[in-house]
Design a protein around this motif. Structure first.
Motif, mmCIF file in Angstrom:
data_model
loop_
_atom_site.group_PDB
_atom_site.id
_atom_site.type_symbol
_atom_site.label_atom_id
_atom_site.label_comp_id
_atom_site.label_asym_id
_atom_site.label_seq_id
_atom_site.Cartn_x
_atom_site.Cartn_y
_atom_site.Cartn_z
ATOM 1 N N SER A 1 0.822 -1.214 0.000
ATOM 2 C CA SER A 1 0.000 0.000 0.000
ATOM 3 C C SER A 1 0.855 1.262 0.000
ATOM 4 N N LYS A 2 2.031 1.231 0.641
ATOM 5 C CA LYS A 2 2.905 2.410 0.653
ATOM 6 C C LYS A 2 3.312 2.786 -0.768
ATOM 7 N N THR A 3 3.584 1.766 -1.614
ATOM 8 C CA THR A 3 3.977 2.029 -2.999
ATOM 9 C C THR A 3 2.786 2.486 -3.819
ATOM 10 N N ARG A 4 1.646 1.846 -3.598
ATOM 11 C CA ARG A 4 0.451 2.192 -4.367
ATOM 12 C C ARG A 4 0.031 3.637 -4.130
ATOM 13 N N VAL A 5 0.026 4.079 -2.861
ATOM 14 C CA VAL A 5 -0.433 5.443 -2.591
ATOM 15 C C VAL A 5 0.589 6.458 -3.093
ATOM 16 N N PHE A 6 1.881 6.099 -3.084
ATOM 17 C CA PHE A 6 2.898 6.999 -3.624
ATOM 18 C C PHE A 6 2.701 7.198 -5.118
ATOM 19 N N ILE A 7 2.507 6.099 -5.844
ATOM 20 C CA ILE A 7 2.286 6.194 -7.284
ATOM 21 C C ILE A 7 1.050 7.039 -7.585
ATOM 22 N N ASP A 8 -0.038 6.768 -6.904
ATOM 23 C CA ASP A 8 -1.265 7.528 -7.131
ATOM 24 C C ASP A 8 -1.063 9.013 -6.824
ATOM 25 N N TYR A 9 -0.307 9.297 -5.769
ATOM 26 C CA TYR A 9 -0.097 10.687 -5.365
ATOM 27 C C TYR A 9 0.713 11.445 -6.417
ATOM 28 N N VAL A 10 1.776 10.807 -6.927
ATOM 29 C CA VAL A 10 2.614 11.458 -7.943
ATOM 30 C C VAL A 10 1.835 11.657 -9.235
ATOM 31 N N VAL A 11 1.122 10.629 -9.675
ATOM 32 C CA VAL A 11 0.329 10.744 -10.907
ATOM 33 C C VAL A 11 -0.704 11.860 -10.778
ATOM 34 N N ASP A 12 -1.370 11.939 -9.635
ATOM 35 C CA ASP A 12 -2.365 12.985 -9.418
ATOM 36 C C ASP A 12 -1.728 14.368 -9.421
ATOM 37 N N ALA A 13 -0.534 14.494 -8.822
ATOM 38 C CA ALA A 13 0.153 15.787 -8.792
ATOM 39 C C ALA A 13 0.545 16.229 -10.198
ATOM 40 N N PHE A 14 1.022 15.316 -11.027
ATOM 41 C CA PHE A 14 1.379 15.663 -12.407
ATOM 42 C C PHE A 14 0.143 16.109 -13.174
ATOM 43 N N ARG A 15 -0.974 15.440 -12.930
ATOM 44 C CA ARG A 15 -2.210 15.813 -13.617
ATOM 45 C C ARG A 15 -2.701 17.182 -13.124
ATOM 46 N N ARG A 16 -2.647 17.386 -11.818
ATOM 47 C CA ARG A 16 -3.141 18.628 -11.231
ATOM 48 C C ARG A 16 -2.314 19.843 -11.682
ATOM 49 N N GLU A 17 -1.005 19.661 -11.776
ATOM 50 C CA GLU A 17 -0.113 20.756 -12.157
ATOM 51 C C GLU A 17 0.094 20.859 -13.665
ATOM 52 N N HIS A 18 -0.566 20.003 -14.441
ATOM 53 C CA HIS A 18 -0.461 19.991 -15.906
ATOM 54 C C HIS A 18 1.001 19.890 -16.360
ATOM 55 N N LEU A 19 1.779 19.059 -15.661
ATOM 56 C CA LEU A 19 3.201 18.990 -15.957
ATOM 57 C C LEU A 19 3.486 18.347 -17.306
ATOM 58 N N ALA A 20 2.685 17.374 -17.722
ATOM 59 C CA ALA A 20 2.922 16.754 -19.031
ATOM 60 C C ALA A 20 2.814 17.800 -20.136
ATOM 61 N N GLU A 21 1.817 18.673 -20.046
ATOM 62 C CA GLU A 21 1.650 19.726 -21.046
ATOM 63 C C GLU A 21 2.774 20.766 -20.949
ATOM 64 N N ARG A 22 3.172 21.106 -19.743
ATOM 65 C CA ARG A 22 4.205 22.122 -19.548
ATOM 66 C C ARG A 22 5.590 21.622 -19.962
ATOM 67 N N PHE A 23 5.795 20.299 -19.932
ATOM 68 C CA PHE A 23 7.075 19.722 -20.323
ATOM 69 C C PHE A 23 7.175 19.454 -21.821
ATOM 70 N N ALA A 24 6.112 19.661 -22.553
ATOM 71 C CA ALA A 24 6.077 19.286 -23.977
ATOM 72 C C ALA A 24 6.755 20.340 -24.833
ATOM 73 N N GLY A 25 7.965 20.069 -25.276
ATOM 74 C CA GLY A 25 8.670 21.004 -26.161
ATOM 75 C C GLY A 25 8.057 21.094 -27.520
ATOM 76 N N SER A 26 7.203 20.138 -27.865
ATOM 77 C CA SER A 26 6.556 20.154 -29.176
ATOM 78 C C SER A 26 5.518 21.253 -29.313
ATOM 79 N N LEU A 27 5.152 21.881 -28.194
ATOM 80 C CA LEU A 27 4.139 22.943 -28.251
ATOM 81 C C LEU A 27 4.708 24.230 -28.835
ATOM 82 N N GLY A 28 6.048 24.324 -28.871
ATOM 83 C CA GLY A 28 6.666 25.483 -29.506
ATOM 84 C C GLY A 28 6.547 26.755 -28.717
#
Length: 310
Positions: A282-309
């Protein structure tokens, strides 16, 4: 009935290829691990390892036995870890590997709220620019790019790792900006030497139309750490090709500007790696969920995309 200690000593010795390495992972002495394995062999009536002064090698019977029990052992360990807290609250040591620059910038800031929510989890985080062996080294998870998916390891993509060209406004003052990646050859370069190969990294950039072009600024300064490369660029020492996450705070503050903004190189995804277990602790599961949620909440995938120009 074999004890869990005997079985675990066998599995970890097989993974590591030595009693000493298994002992370090299990926090036992090599003699204790060797004794546990010998007891297991005695009870089974077969030899599981061929022993030499240099390493351990599984016998044919050892190979069959390892294949038969390994997954079941990990599920049993996960079940024990999951039920260890009386109230079912995630608990235990959370051992994670991540790169220093990325981890300090984006993962460490998650700690206060994460530990407030899960106070019985103890953090053991390693900041290192190397590919770790999650299973053999006992990591619960790793965050980064380019980690080989060895048997028993799975990954979850968090964001792209796009490489872009940047420089400081002071360095570009009075200079004509390059029209395309080939134009970067006319500028002083702050380039990266790979810690794994010892060679200077070479990049081929692409645009959204699919065109490709080499990007090779002069090898004026050679460094092996992205944080140092960004800092050197901020100081006006030249142009550098750097992953968007490493440069993002400088771009947002205006300390760096992006050159050839419609072009980027793809270094593969930034992913979260963990062991493939039916019963994940459970310690690993909640860590993974927490990180994934934080990336989604902060829109990091979009902000890291150099293809957006941007």
């Amino acid at each position: 009935m074999e004890t869990l200690a005997n079985l675990e000593s066998f599995v970890r010795s097989a993974e590591a290829g030595s009693f000493s390495a298994a002992a370090r992972r299990l926090s036992l002495t090599p003699a204790a691990v060797s004794r546990n394995v010998a007891m297991l062999e005695g009870h089974l009536g077969v030899r599981l390892f061929q022993r030499s002064t240099r390493k351990l090698t599984l016998t044919e019977a050892g190979e069959r036995f390892l294949h038969a029990i390994k997954g079941n052992l990990e599920e049993l360990q996960a079940a024990i870890a999951d039920i260890a807290a009386d109230d079912g609250e995630p608990a235990g040591v959370l051992k994670v590997s991540m790169s220093p620059t990325f981890g300090i910038q984006y993962i460490v800031p998650l700690l206060p709220a994460f530990l407030e929510r899960y106070p019985r989890i103890r953090v053991d985080w390693h900041f290192e620019n190397r590919q770790v062996d999650l299973i053999a080294e006992g990591y619960d998870a790793a965050i980064g790019g380019g980690i080989e998916l060895s048997p028993g390891v799975v990954s979850r993509v968090l964001a792209p790792a796009h490489i872009i060209a940047v420089a400081s406004p002071a360095y570009m003052k009075g200079r004509t900006r390059p029209a395309d990646p080939e134009g970067l050859a006319d500028f002083d370069g702050i380039v990266m030497r790979s810690a794994r190969t010892g060679r200077v990294r070479q990049w081929v950039m692409r645009n959204v139309a699919g065109e490709e072009m080499p990007a090779r600024p002069a090898e004026t300064i050679v460094l092996n750490d992205p944080a140092a490369m960004c800092r050197a660029a901020v100081l006006g020492l030249g142009v550098t090709l750097i992953a968007v996450p490493d440069a993002l705070s400088y771009l947002e503050s205006g300390a760096l500007v992006r050159l050839v903004p419609r072009w980027y190189a793809d270094a593969g995804p930034i992913s979260l790696y963990c062991a493939n277990r039916t019963l994940m602790p459970s310690k690993t599961r909640v860590f993974i969920d927490y990180v994934v949620d934080a990336f989604r909440r902060e829109h990091l995938a979009e902000r890291f995309a150099g293809s957006l120009g941007t």
